[in-house]
Design a protein around this motif. Structure first.
Motif, short mmCIF file in Angstrom:
data_model
loop_
_atom_site.label_atom_id
_atom_site.label_comp_id
_atom_site.label_asym_id
_atom_site.label_seq_id
_atom_site.Cartn_x
_atom_site.Cartn_y
_atom_site.Cartn_z
N UNK A 101 45.37 47.90 87.89
CA UNK A 101 45.40 48.50 89.20
C UNK A 101 44.38 49.14 89.58
N UNK A 105 40.72 46.86 92.87
CA UNK A 105 40.25 47.37 94.27
C UNK A 105 41.45 47.60 95.01
N UNK A 106 41.00 47.08 96.38
CA UNK A 106 41.78 47.24 97.37
C UNK A 106 43.56 46.81 97.15
N UNK A 109 45.41 49.29 95.34
CA UNK A 109 45.99 50.48 96.04
C UNK A 109 46.95 50.14 96.76
N UNK A 110 46.94 49.03 97.44
CA UNK A 110 48.08 48.73 98.56
C UNK A 110 49.18 48.36 97.70
N UNK A 111 49.28 47.78 96.36
CA UNK A 111 50.72 47.62 95.72
C UNK A 111 51.16 49.00 94.90
N UNK A 112 50.28 50.23 95.12
CA UNK A 112 50.86 51.29 94.56
C UNK A 112 51.73 52.11 95.46
N UNK A 113 52.86 52.58 95.07
CA UNK A 113 53.91 53.10 95.89
C UNK A 113 53.42 54.41 95.83
N UNK A 115 50.35 56.88 95.73
CA UNK A 115 49.09 56.73 95.22
C UNK A 115 48.67 57.96 94.55
#
Lengths: 120, 678
Positions: A101, A105-106, A109-113, A115
């Motif tokens: 995770x 990098x980006x 973060x975008x995969x994390x529901x 944050x």
């Protein structure tokens, strides 16, 4: 599951004897149900397969054999295998995501529901 | 029969003693690191241990039995022991058991002689510093702790009553190991993490349709304000002449490692002293505007908000200048670029010293006549060796971005042999007492040694500017009252008569909520922080540089509005008027003020350029974290025996209650307890 008589013997008025195989209705139902559940599980629903396996385990293996049992057994085993494969996939993704995770990098973060606040 | 309203007291509230006026250290991020302190979401707690001096420190470090017997510690440390060596020793010997640090100041007279957490060479962490080979330690007593990242929270008790309460509890409960001990809980959870790039990216992430994204950090920035005499406008088709603009710079921000919501922020020597001199000089320029309007050079007064951290405000200013956005506003006004700048004068890091140093760089472009005139008019000024390394100053960025080849800069600062005279550089101890001002007895019109010193600096300086640019020798004087008023407003109470006299009703009322607060000098974040400092400076600066011809005219508010309709370059406000600065004999009930001033965001260009990668080091990218609650609470940790007894009694009570319920159910006929029939 409820018990029911396997065979009901009747004697008609004219002396004919016949057996009413009423239980085959339920076993037909079970057989169709396992089959349909198996197909439904392909919509990314491994829990349906798990339920299929657990619910019909007794009917597939623990009760004396009857004609539809082979079908039932087939689908119950297939559901078990399907659940197992899904478990592997989910556990593997879980481990990969937790390790990568922060390194992605980006993308991470975008995969994390949700944050995380205050921590990387 | 009377019914009294009883305030319900929760047991939880009675367990804790809170200290509401403690300062705390917060988290800030830049392009590559995070600095500051972080606590866990519910706060960090531990056994309190007070260390007052070096002997107690050494005996604590070596007392392994005590350290092993508790899981976590919060160390209450005397502020005199807040140095890198003590903090490092504490962190190594306690390791992860150090759950927090609470500093305390015993009394205002026992403050340390030097207290600065800035670097020894301030603002020199990256290559923003002008590329000079010699690294000078301008702040030799700085320990650099501000720029380190600590995994535990740090707070500071600076009020004497709070310290006495703390000591009272500590002495009462810390007799020996067997009695109950004091515990502290520090809660300063910060939302930001890792680097500015990660945090800004996370600011915008929201996956749910219902919740919006949560902001975790804000970019550092405030408002840069600039103002000049309103008569000199270069409007198309008039073209601006090269070398026709002089910039006078001052800073309006500072930082401190420990800050609190409502409390003094420090910054008396830097930047308040420079700011007061800056504003007094603006008044003198405004007073002598007839002289200055006869020649073609413009003097623009600029304040920069955000230079304390890697000169973000200066970078933004120069970025705007390169893009033709200086000055902002009406496009018909010819933009100022680097070829139009004649020179830059900066007031930086000034203290109440009897000698001031003047730095001129580069020596090839510096005008020796100007320097000589300055020194002749004010013998306090000593010029530094030519091409000697410059002190931390915004001018460095102006030089850097123009390759030091366009214009000279002149920096006036208080230092002695390459050491700033400020012992409390960028800390909240930098308060008016360092300027020999007794703040509690300071009145709106008190003449202090400091305000007299300001007069001695500002008058010769204005005189030099007139001699050099206008060509005539003139004795300029500023009323002591004006300087006294400025000192009072900036250092004691910004809700002073001066600010109400120079602003209209609505703007003036905005300052009422800041009653009895000094002008705050801290890191501003844009747009969340109110940035009252910039509004205050802008109001006063634009009034002092107003068109004084309108002082002689008795205009109504309607007439003032009428004037503003035809003029899109200057602003018009109707104010009560600040009497000491009005030269005419007639006094009216209201004055129309024609002024020229602009304020622009001073956020680093890194945040406004499209597709700028925030990990690049071209521009500084400082951000400050957001937080929700900051609290400091004290509680009692009971002895081991007490805890075990409480647990055993609890279990006994639980089992007794089961037994009683069983008995009642089976041996009595209470219908409520019988099993239900269905």
């Amino acid at each position: 599951m409820f018990t029911y008589p396997t065979n009901l013997k009747f004697e008609a008025d004219n002396g004919c004897q016949f057996t009413l195989a009423i239980n085959s209705y339920y076993e037909e139902r079970i057989s169709t149900e396992t089959e349909e559940q198996w197909f439904r599980g392909f919509a990314f629903l491994p829990l349906l397969w798990l339920i299929n396996f657990i619910w019909f385990f007794r009917q597939a293996f623990k009760v004396e054999p009857y004609p539809q049992q082979a079908e039932i057994r087939k689908y119950v085993i297939r559901s078990a295998i399907g659940t197992f494969i899904w478990c592997i996939i989910i556990i593997a993704w879980n481990i990969i995501f937790q390790q990568l995770r922060t390194r992605l990098g980006p993308a991470g973060d975008y995969l994390t529901f949700v944050v995380p606040r205050g921590y990387y | 029969m009377s019914v009294s309203c009883v305030q319900p007291k929760r047991i939880a509230d009675q367990m804790y003693v809170s200290f509401d006026r403690a300062r705390s250290c917060v988290r800030r991020l830049n392009g590559t690191h995070e600095i500051g302190c972080q606590s866990s979401t519910s706060g960090n707690s531990g056994r309190m241990y007070m260390i007052d001096n070096d002997q107690e420190f050494n005996s604590f470090i070596t007392d392994t039995k005590l350290i092993d017997s508790y899981r976590s510690f919060i160390i209450a440390l005397n502020v005199n022991l807040f140095t890198t060596s003590y903090v490092d020793k504490l962190m190594t010997s306690l390791g992860s058991k150090l759950n927090g640090l609470l500093l305390y100041l015993k009394s205002s007279s026992s403050r340390p002689d030097y207290f600065s957490q800035d670097d020894q060479s301030p603002n020199h962490r990256y290559s923003y510093y002008l590329n000079q080979t010699q690294v000078v330690n301008w702040n030799p007593q700085g320990n650099g702790l501000f720029f380190r990242s600590f995994p535990f929270p740090m707070m500071f008790i600076d009020e004497q009553e709070d310290y006495e309460r703390l000591v009272k509890f500590y002495r009462q409960f810390n007799i020996s190991q067997s009695t109950p001990t004091c515990g502290l809980e520090l809660s300063t959870f910060q939302n930001a993490a890792h680097t500015s790039k990660t945090c800004i990216r996370r600011n915008g992430i929201s996956h749910s349709l219902l919740d919006s994204s949560e902001t975790m950090c804000d970019p550092v920035g405030g408002l840069n304000v600039y103002s000049k005499l309103p008569q000199s406008l270069t409007i198309a088709p008039k073209i601006r002449q090269p070398k026709s603009v002089i910039l006078i710079l001052a800073a309006t921000d500072s930082f401190q490692m420990f800050l609190k919501e409502k409390g003094p922020t420090g910054g008396a020597q830097q930047p308040a002293t420079a700011l007061i001199i800056f504003l007094s000089l603006a008044h003198l320029i405004g007073q002598e505007q007839n002289e200055f309007n006869q020649q073609d050079k413009e003097i623009i007064f600029v304040t920069l908000d955000g230079d304390a951290l890697d000169y973000s405000a200066s970078f933004k200013f120069l970025f705007d200048m390169k893009n033709g956005d200086f000055p902002t506003g009406n496009r018909n006004e010819d933009p100022i670029r680097s070829e139009h700048i004649h020179s830059i004068i900066e007031f930086q890091s000034l203290s109440l010293t009897d000698k001031l140093s003047l730095y001129a760089y580069p020596s090839a472009l510096a005008n020796q006549t100007f320097i000589d005139t300055l020194k002749q008019n004010n013998p306090m000024i000593v010029s530094a060796m030519p091409d000697s390394p410059l002190p931390p100053a915004s001018s460095q960025i102006f030089l850097r971005e123009t390759s030091s080849s366009s214009f000279p800069v002149y920096i006036l600062t208080s230092n002695h042999e390459n050491e700033l005279s400020n012992h409390y550089y960028h800390s909240f101890f930098d308060d008016p007492s360092t300027l020999a001002i007794n703040i509690s007895s300071l009145e709106y019109n008190s003449t202090t040694e400091f305000s007299q010193w300001v007069k001695l600096i500002v008058e010769p300086f204005a005189q030099t500017l007139i001699e050099y640019f206008v060509g005539s020798t003139k004795n300029v004087t500023i009323k002591q009252e004006i300087i006294n008023n400025l000192v009072y407003c900036v250092l004691k109470n910004i809700n002073c008569p001066l600010i109400h006299n120079v602003t209209n009703q609505t703007t003036g009322n905005a300052f009422d909520s800041f009653n009895e607060t000094s002008l705050p000098f801290s890191i501003n974040t844009y747009p969340t922080s109110p940035a009252v400092t910039s509004r205050f400076v802008q109001s006063i600066l634009s009034y002092l540089l107003r068109d004084r011809m309108l002082d002689t005219m008795n205009l109504t508010e309607k007439a003032c509005e009428q004037l503003s309709k035809n003029d899109s370059f200057r602003s018009y406000t109707y104010v009560g008027g600040y009497t000491p600065s009005i030269m005419s004999d007639a006094f009216f009930s209201g004055y129309c003020v024609r002024s020229y001033s602009r304020s622009v965001s001073s956020m680093s260009p890194a945040f406004t350029i499209d597709n700028y990668d925030l990990s690049q080091t071209t521009y500084p990218v400082w951000t400050e974290s957001r937080w929700s609650t900051i609290s400091l609470r004290l509680f009692i940790i009971p002895t081991r025996k007490h805890e075990i007894v409480t647990l055993v009694i609890g279990i006994l009570l639980l089992s007794t209650s089961f037994v009683v319920c069983l008995i009642l159910r089976y041996y009595t006929k209470i219908s409520l307890l019988q099993p239900s029939s269905s």
